[in-house]
Design a protein around this motif. Structure first.
Motif, PDB file in Angstrom:
ATOM      1  N   UNK A   6       0.926  -1.153  -0.027  1.00 24.38           N
ATOM      2  CA  UNK A   6       0.004   0.063  -0.040  1.00 24.38           C
ATOM      3  C   UNK A   6       0.835   1.370   0.045  1.00 24.38           C
ATOM      4  N   UNK A   7       2.084   1.176   0.672  1.00 19.38           N
ATOM      5  CA  UNK A   7       3.125   2.297   0.659  1.00 19.38           C
ATOM      6  C   UNK A   7       3.522   2.694  -0.523  1.00 19.38           C
ATOM      7  N   UNK A  57      -5.005   3.196   6.640  1.00 21.55           N
ATOM      8  CA  UNK A  57      -4.109   3.711   7.280  1.00 21.55           C
ATOM      9  C   UNK A  57      -2.993   4.469   6.431  1.00 21.55           C
ATOM     10  N   UNK A  58      -2.454   3.529   5.430  1.00 20.30           N
ATOM     11  CA  UNK A  58      -1.385   4.109   4.614  1.00 20.30           C
ATOM     12  C   UNK A  58      -1.914   5.306   3.712  1.00 20.30           C
ATOM     13  N   UNK A 112      -3.720  10.275  13.927  1.00 19.80           N
ATOM     14  CA  UNK A 112      -4.755   8.960  14.149  1.00 19.80           C
ATOM     15  C   UNK A 112      -4.101   7.791  13.367  1.00 19.80           C
ATOM     16  N   UNK A 113      -3.672   7.994  12.356  1.00 19.77           N
ATOM     17  CA  UNK A 113      -3.205   6.970  11.452  1.00 19.77           C
ATOM     18  C   UNK A 113      -1.903   6.323  12.058  1.00 19.77           C
ATOM     19  N   UNK A 114      -1.131   7.331  12.502  1.00 19.51           N
ATOM     20  CA  UNK A 114       0.275   6.816  13.207  1.00 19.51           C
ATOM     21  C   UNK A 114      -0.279   6.125  14.600  1.00 19.51           C
ATOM     22  N   UNK A 115      -1.008   6.769  15.149  1.00 21.94           N
ATOM     23  CA  UNK A 115      -1.644   6.088  16.517  1.00 21.94           C
ATOM     24  C   UNK A 115      -2.267   4.801  16.264  1.00 21.94           C
ATOM     25  N   UNK A 116      -3.029   4.630  15.088  1.00 25.06           N
ATOM     26  CA  UNK A 116      -3.582   3.368  15.043  1.00 25.06           C
ATOM     27  C   UNK A 116      -2.519   2.231  14.636  1.00 25.06           C
ATOM     28  N   UNK A 117      -1.566   2.606  13.967  1.00 30.03           N
ATOM     29  CA  UNK A 117      -0.361   1.328  13.717  1.00 30.03           C
ATOM     30  C   UNK A 117       0.008   1.119  14.886  1.00 30.03           C
ATOM     31  N   UNK A 118       0.525   2.234  15.881  1.00 27.19           N
ATOM     32  CA  UNK A 118       0.892   1.793  16.991  1.00 27.19           C
ATOM     33  C   UNK A 118       0.170   1.109  18.025  1.00 27.19           C
TER      34      UNK A 118
END
Length: 310
Positions: free
Chosen positions: A73-74, A136-137, A172-178
């Motif tokens: 996806x990245x 997320x990505x 929130x995207x970064x937080x979700x991955x964490x």
């Protein structure tokens, strides 16, 4: 995969667009409301949807499949799809100030608003999990690279502000991955509340698209000649061409099909939201969302049927 379920999901979203068109025409809402509502979606409901997609996961998947989904996806959202989008804009001889928007519309298909319900109906909870990873990505890209694309080629465009990296969507995207990798659990009442807020995003965004269309002469929507060859390339040719290299990269058949379906989705509602918020051509963006969503009633099932026959 049941094509009837796919068509039903897409038709429902289309009906909401026409509701938005109606409420604007009868002056239930106005431009001031639309502008504030756009900010509400971008800063509140969309980030909540991102976070909820991880908080409500019920099962963990193979680590290798998760990493493959993240890397694929990245590559798609930061390199491949924007690159193809720029080439397509040149092929159709888009106006200089519209090249960035066409690139944006090709890079960001409707992963969250349309992709989520379609994937959930077709593939179940596991499919929704991988769609969440792509989302997320998607959001990390759209709130950074996407803003740059939206401004590209326009005179007096707002310069990129590094503070935008601290937008709710990115945070929130970064937080979700964490949260996913640390396997953090939250009380059900918290995750359900965030989900309830996030669930407003899809219908709200479709209503906004309808409002944007209500400002235009519908003849002009279908009179955007450059859009038709672009749609054929974006909605049919590009997904089919990407299918073959994806089969070499993604070994999990479910992840492969989810990736392919998300690429074949119509233009993301975010094109209208970002064009409105960052001074882009929101009218062209609304045309792109409307026409690609309309044609996707045919192109998405055709794309799926073609690869299933291989």
């Amino acid at each position: 995969m049941d094509i009837k379920i796919l068509l039903t999901s897409m038709i429902e979203l289309f009906i909401i667009i026409f509701v938005g068109y109606f409420v604007y025409k009868v002056k239930i809402v106005d431009d001031n409301f639309v502008k504030k509502f756009t900010k509400l979606i971008l800063d509140v409901t969309l980030p909540a949807m991102i976070l909820a997609s991880v908080l409500r996961l019920e099962e963990r998947q193979a680590f290798s499949d998760v990493i493959t989904a993240i890397l694929t996806s990245a590559a798609l959202f930061f390199i491949i799809l924007p690159g193809i989008g720029f080439i397509l804009a040149k092929i159709i001889r888009a106006k200089k100030e519209q090249i960035g928007l066409y690139t944006f519309m090709n890079a960001y298909s409707n992963v969250g608003f349309m992709g989520f319900p379609v994937i959930e109906n077709l593939c179940g909870s596991v499919g929704l999990f991988y769609a969440a990873i792509f989302n997320l990505i998607f959001n990390l890209s759209i709130y950074t690279f996407g803003i740059w694309m939206m401004n590209k080629g326009r005179e007096n465009a707002a310069k990129f502000d590094p503070k935008l990296l601290l937008s709710p969507g990115v945070l929130l995207s970064v937080l979700s991955i964490v949260i996913y990798f640390l396997n953090i659990k939250t009380p059900v009442i918290i995750s359900d509340t965030i989900y309830s807020i996030g669930s407003m995003t899809s219908p709200a965004a479709m209503l906004l698209i309808g409002c944007s269309l209500a400002k235009m002469n519908l003849k002009s929507v279908f009179g955007e000649i450059r859009m038709y060859p672009w749609i054929i390339m974006k909605q049919l040719i590009v997904p089919l061409l990407l299918w073959f290299p994806l089969t070499f990269v993604i070994k999990n058949e479910l992840v492969l099909m989810i990736t392919y379906i998300l690429i074949a989705m119509p233009v993301a509602n975010s094109a209208v939201l970002f064009a409105t918020n960052y001074g882009g051509d929101s009218e062209l963006a609304a045309k792109g969302v409307f026409l690609t969503t309309l044609f996707s009633l045919v192109t998405v099932p055709v794309c799926i049927l073609l690869v299933q026959s291989l």
